[in-house]
Design a protein around this motif. Structure first.
Motif, PDB file in Angstrom:
ATOM      1  N   LYS A 127      -5.999   6.151   3.643  1.00 27.32           N
ATOM      2  CA  LYS A 127      -6.121   5.193   2.534  1.00 27.32           C
ATOM      3  C   LYS A 127      -5.303   3.939   2.811  1.00 27.32           C
ATOM      4  CE  LYS A 127      -4.806   4.661  -2.350  1.00 27.32           C
ATOM      5  NZ  LYS A 127      -3.575   3.882  -2.123  1.00 27.32           N
ATOM      6  N   THR A 128      -4.056   4.122   3.236  1.00 30.80           N
ATOM      7  CA  THR A 128      -3.192   2.977   3.500  1.00 30.80           C
ATOM      8  C   THR A 128      -3.667   2.177   4.696  1.00 30.80           C
ATOM      9  OG1 THR A 128      -1.260   4.046   2.523  1.00 30.80           O
ATOM     10  CG2 THR A 128      -0.836   2.287   4.086  1.00 30.80           C
ATOM     11  N   ASP A 176      -9.511   5.630  -2.365  1.00 37.79           N
ATOM     12  CA  ASP A 176      -8.415   6.128  -3.189  1.00 37.79           C
ATOM     13  C   ASP A 176      -8.923   7.256  -4.070  1.00 37.79           C
ATOM     14  OD1 ASP A 176      -9.920   4.873  -5.154  1.00 37.79           O
ATOM     15  OD2 ASP A 176      -8.478   3.257  -5.490  1.00 37.79           O
ATOM     16  N   SER A 179       0.820  -1.214   0.000  1.00 35.97           N
ATOM     17  CA  SER A 179       0.000   0.000   0.000  1.00 35.97           C
ATOM     18  C   SER A 179       0.852   1.262   0.000  1.00 35.97           C
ATOM     19  CB  SER A 179      -0.943  -0.008   1.210  1.00 35.97           C
ATOM     20  OG  SER A 179      -1.855  -1.080   1.128  1.00 35.97           O
ATOM     21  N   SER A 225       0.764   3.972  -3.826  1.00 32.83           N
ATOM     22  CA  SER A 225       0.196   5.315  -3.869  1.00 32.83           C
ATOM     23  C   SER A 225       0.539   6.009  -5.184  1.00 32.83           C
ATOM     24  CB  SER A 225       0.729   6.136  -2.692  1.00 32.83           C
ATOM     25  OG  SER A 225       0.256   7.466  -2.750  1.00 32.83           O
ATOM     26  N   ARG A 226      -0.489   6.434  -5.914  1.00 30.51           N
ATOM     27  CA  ARG A 226      -0.352   7.122  -7.198  1.00 30.51           C
ATOM     28  C   ARG A 226       0.428   6.300  -8.225  1.00 30.51           C
ATOM     29  NH1 ARG A 226       0.542  13.547  -5.731  1.00 30.51           N
ATOM     30  NH2 ARG A 226      -1.184  13.701  -4.251  1.00 30.51           N
TER      31      ARG A 226
END
Length: 237
Positions: free
Chosen positions: A140-141, A159, A47, A51-52
């Motif tokens: 989010k994580t 997300d 995770s 991200s992105r």
């Protein structure tokens, strides 16, 4: 019959959300692949890296880390430069490499070994607070770790796709991921367990990647057009 309020009161399941979920299931259900459920530490590492970053690239980076280091302990003990080189396919590799190494070192220092399995004995909110103390780890994580991993707790991983789709659908007012998740969790049926929430997230994410894209949403062909105020406005006239 009175129409459903645009933003229902707290702790009231939103019939629009259930309808949206059913429409998405009809469109994408066969495309949602069963999740490979990892232990909490592996999900934590993934995770941070994802991200992105595109899903396929994130999975490749995880495979590259396993191939190069063999164990997460070896990853923890590796030089930052070597970690950064290995995760080049991830966005912001120069930022994620030191964050990841530091987080793994801190987990080891605080628990005595490199594992997150001990989190299973704590309440979900306490787990998330504990995870979010690490640099680079936000709601989010922490939601991904508690919901997607073997912990399998109730949470919604909001997300960028989930945030965009739910705001365009007017399920929640405009807000950040943490506030949006809190509001959405008040609206989902209590009967939705961790696996069901995971599946709902996958449907929303796939929709955000397919129709409800950031720059060129395909509103006219969208399977949610009949229930989407934004899509109806974009296609009016």
């Amino acid at each position: 019959m009175q129409p459903a309020p645009l933003f229902p009161e707290a702790n009231q399941p939103d019939p629009r959300l259930v309808e949206i979920d059913a429409l998405l299931e009809a469109r994408y259900g066969a495309e949602v692949k069963p999740r490979e459920v990892w232990d909490p530490l592996t999900q934590f590492i993934y995770s941070i890296l994802s991200s992105r970053t595109k899903t396929e690239d994130s999975h490749q980076v995880l495979r590259d880390l396993r191939a190069r280091f063999g164990t997460w302990e070896n990853l923890r003990d590796a030089p930052v430069a070597e970690i950064e080189q290995t995760i080049q396919a991830a966005t912001f590799a120069d930022v994620k490499a030191p964050q990841l190494k530091t987080a793994l070192q801190q987990i080891t220092a605080r628990y005595g070994s490199l594992t997150l399995d001990f989190l299973a004995k704590y309440r979900t909110d306490k787990i998330r607070q504990w995870l979010e103390q690490f640099a680079g780890v936000g709601p989010k994580t922490s939601a991904a770790v508690v919901n997607f991993s073997t912990l399998r707790r109730r949470a919604l991983c909001v997300d960028s796709h989930h945030l965009r789709v739910t705001q365009r659908l007017r399920l929640t007012p405009r807000a950040d991921a943490a506030v949006t998740e809190e509001r959405l969790m008040r609206l989902v049926p209590e009967s939705w367990d961790a696996e069901r929430l995971d599946h709902h997230h996958s449907l929303i994410k796939l929709h955000g990647q397919t129709y409800c894209t950031f720059d060129q949403p395909k509103c006219a062909a969208c399977p949610l057009l009949a229930v989407c105020p934004t899509g109806q406005r974009n296609t009016a006239g």
